[in-house]
Design a protein around this motif. Sequence first.
Motif, PDB file in Angstrom:
ATOM      1  N   MET B   1       0.867  -1.194   0.000  1.00 11.99           N
ATOM      2  CA  MET B   1       0.000   0.000   0.000  1.00 11.99           C
ATOM      3  C   MET B   1       0.897   1.236   0.000  1.00 11.99           C
ATOM      4  O   MET B   1       1.750   1.371   0.846  1.00 11.99           O
ATOM      5  N   PRO B   2       0.685   2.124  -1.002  1.00 10.55           N
ATOM      6  CA  PRO B   2       1.533   3.337  -1.063  1.00 10.55           C
ATOM      7  C   PRO B   2       1.355   4.164   0.202  1.00 10.55           C
ATOM      8  O   PRO B   2       0.266   4.247   0.770  1.00 10.55           O
ATOM      9  N   VAL B   3       2.429   4.796   0.626  1.00  9.23           N
ATOM     10  CA  VAL B   3       2.421   5.531   1.894  1.00  9.23           C
ATOM     11  C   VAL B   3       2.956   6.928   1.666  1.00  9.23           C
ATOM     12  O   VAL B   3       4.014   7.092   1.086  1.00  9.23           O
ATOM     13  N   PRO B   4       2.248   7.959   2.102  1.00  9.59           N
ATOM     14  CA  PRO B   4       2.769   9.320   1.918  1.00  9.59           C
ATOM     15  C   PRO B   4       3.931   9.578   2.863  1.00  9.59           C
ATOM     16  O   PRO B   4       4.024   8.985   3.930  1.00  9.59           O
ATOM     17  N   ARG B   5       4.825  10.486   2.458  1.00 11.26           N
ATOM     18  CA  ARG B   5       5.986  10.807   3.279  1.00 11.26           C
ATOM     19  C   ARG B   5       5.567  11.664   4.452  1.00 11.26           C
ATOM     20  O   ARG B   5       4.883  12.652   4.308  1.00 11.26           O
ATOM     21  N   LEU B   6       5.945  11.250   5.602  1.00  9.01           N
ATOM     22  CA  LEU B   6       5.661  12.031   6.799  1.00  9.01           C
ATOM     23  C   LEU B   6       6.788  11.981   7.784  1.00  9.01           C
ATOM     24  O   LEU B   6       7.184  12.965   8.337  1.00  9.01           O
ATOM     25  N   SER B   7       7.334  10.790   7.977  1.00 11.04           N
ATOM     26  CA  SER B   7       8.183  10.594   9.154  1.00 11.04           C
ATOM     27  C   SER B   7       9.358  11.548   9.173  1.00 11.04           C
ATOM     28  O   SER B   7       9.800  11.960  10.221  1.00 11.04           O
ATOM     29  N   PHE B  10       8.053  14.796  10.498  1.00 12.17           N
ATOM     30  CA  PHE B  10       7.713  14.621  11.904  1.00 12.17           C
ATOM     31  C   PHE B  10       8.973  14.561  12.746  1.00 12.17           C
ATOM     32  O   PHE B  10       9.071  15.163  13.792  1.00 12.17           O
ATOM     33  N   ALA B  13      10.390  17.907  13.231  1.00 11.67           N
ATOM     34  CA  ALA B  13       9.665  18.662  14.241  1.00 11.67           C
ATOM     35  C   ALA B  13      10.075  18.219  15.634  1.00 11.67           C
ATOM     36  O   ALA B  13      10.239  19.030  16.536  1.00 11.67           O
ATOM     37  N   LEU B  14      10.255  16.922  15.812  1.00 12.39           N
ATOM     38  CA  LEU B  14      10.692  16.415  17.117  1.00 12.39           C
ATOM     39  C   LEU B  14      12.094  16.891  17.434  1.00 12.39           C
ATOM     40  O   LEU B  14      12.428  17.188  18.569  1.00 12.39           O
ATOM     41  N   LEU B  15      12.940  16.948  16.424  1.00 13.78           N
ATOM     42  CA  LEU B  15      14.298  17.439  16.654  1.00 13.78           C
ATOM     43  C   LEU B  15      14.235  18.875  17.149  1.00 13.78           C
ATOM     44  O   LEU B  15      14.955  19.256  18.057  1.00 13.78           O
ATOM     45  N   ALA B  17      11.780  20.168  18.713  1.00 11.02           N
ATOM     46  CA  ALA B  17      11.202  20.147  20.057  1.00 11.02           C
ATOM     47  C   ALA B  17      12.243  19.845  21.105  1.00 11.02           C
ATOM     48  O   ALA B  17      12.184  20.346  22.213  1.00 11.02           O
ATOM     49  N   CYS B  18      13.213  19.021  20.773  1.00 14.29           N
ATOM     50  CA  CYS B  18      14.195  18.623  21.781  1.00 14.29           C
ATOM     51  C   CYS B  18      15.467  19.416  21.666  1.00 14.29           C
ATOM     52  O   CYS B  18      16.433  19.139  22.359  1.00 14.29           O
ATOM     53  N   CYS B  23      18.408  17.065  23.157  1.00 18.86           N
ATOM     54  CA  CYS B  23      17.801  15.779  22.847  1.00 18.86           C
ATOM     55  C   CYS B  23      18.031  14.748  23.933  1.00 18.86           C
ATOM     56  O   CYS B  23      18.005  13.553  23.685  1.00 18.86           O
TER      57      CYS B  23
END
Lengths: 129, 206
Positions: B1-7, B10, B13-15, B17-18, B23
């Motif tokens: 199943m094709p998957v859109p790029r997100l990680s 994300f 954004a977490l980087l 945040a920390c 970190c």
Amino acid sequence: MGEPQKVAGKRNAVLQVKIPVTVKEGYHVNSNQPSEEYLIPLKLTWTAMGALEGGTVTYPKPALEKYEFSEQPLSVYTGGFLLVANFKVAANAPAGPGAATGKLRYQACSNRACYPPKTVDITVSYQVQ
Amino acid sequence: MPVPRLSSAFALALLAACFLTGCGSEPRSVKAANPVKAVTDRRPAPEFALKDADGKTVRLEDYKGKVVLLDFFATWCGPCKIEIPWFMELERKNKDKGFSVLGVSMDDEGWEVVKPFLADLGVNYRVVIGNDATAQIYGGVDALPTTFLIDRNGKIAAVHIGLASKKVFEDGIEQLLQDPGGIIKDNADASRGMALPAFSPRTNTK
């Protein structure tokens, strides 16, 4: 990472789109149904769906984790997990490419500190056949 | 199943945040053995002008001569909820000794969420609504709670990022209250201690 594969389907077809999410080690995000009312939930909402309909999101089963600052375990996601968006191609969808756009809001903490809620943009590319 | 790029987005954004904590999952807190910095190592706490629950403007200079615990918090912050009762107790015990707690809420929703939060906990000290400008002049406050201990001369004696221990606050406050005011006793001390803030004394904020 490369470009995402496009989701494709005919009119009225049901499409499930898996959206991978990764939380950095040592951090967690509240699940979509946090244990406490004051906690900010993980939430994916769609701002534009184009030729797609529905868009309900299936969230994974969260973990219950105990942290230094919580008296009871918290409902959280850590590491890698998948959100699944459920669409249907509209009956009158024009053939060709399109994109559904949305926003994923999350609020992350470590074991001892919390960070302001953030929102990232999500784009699902599709092709109506 | 094709998957859109997100990680990758994300993770970025977490980087962000920390970023402030490097970190790491441990707060950069002063050990209880040295709960406050040496007088010569303290820098002036930046001035601000923020509104309290009654709409009155609160400035750091209003607290001159007092030891201040300045707590950046938010209603959605679990570790903050652990520390706030400690601060209420410290306020109760030390307010007559020249000590004050001042809370700075970083809630985007403002008083609509903060007032009921404070009422629910029975918070007995003053709270103001913070903003990005104030967070920036205090070094870019992002992780919550972030707590500053400020001496009677308006100098930052300690900074705690993340949940700290009750003891480290107690020890730090006790030490600062015993300090007669960090009085500069001679010219040598004066030259070391006269670091000017890199901004105007009055910062007009909302």
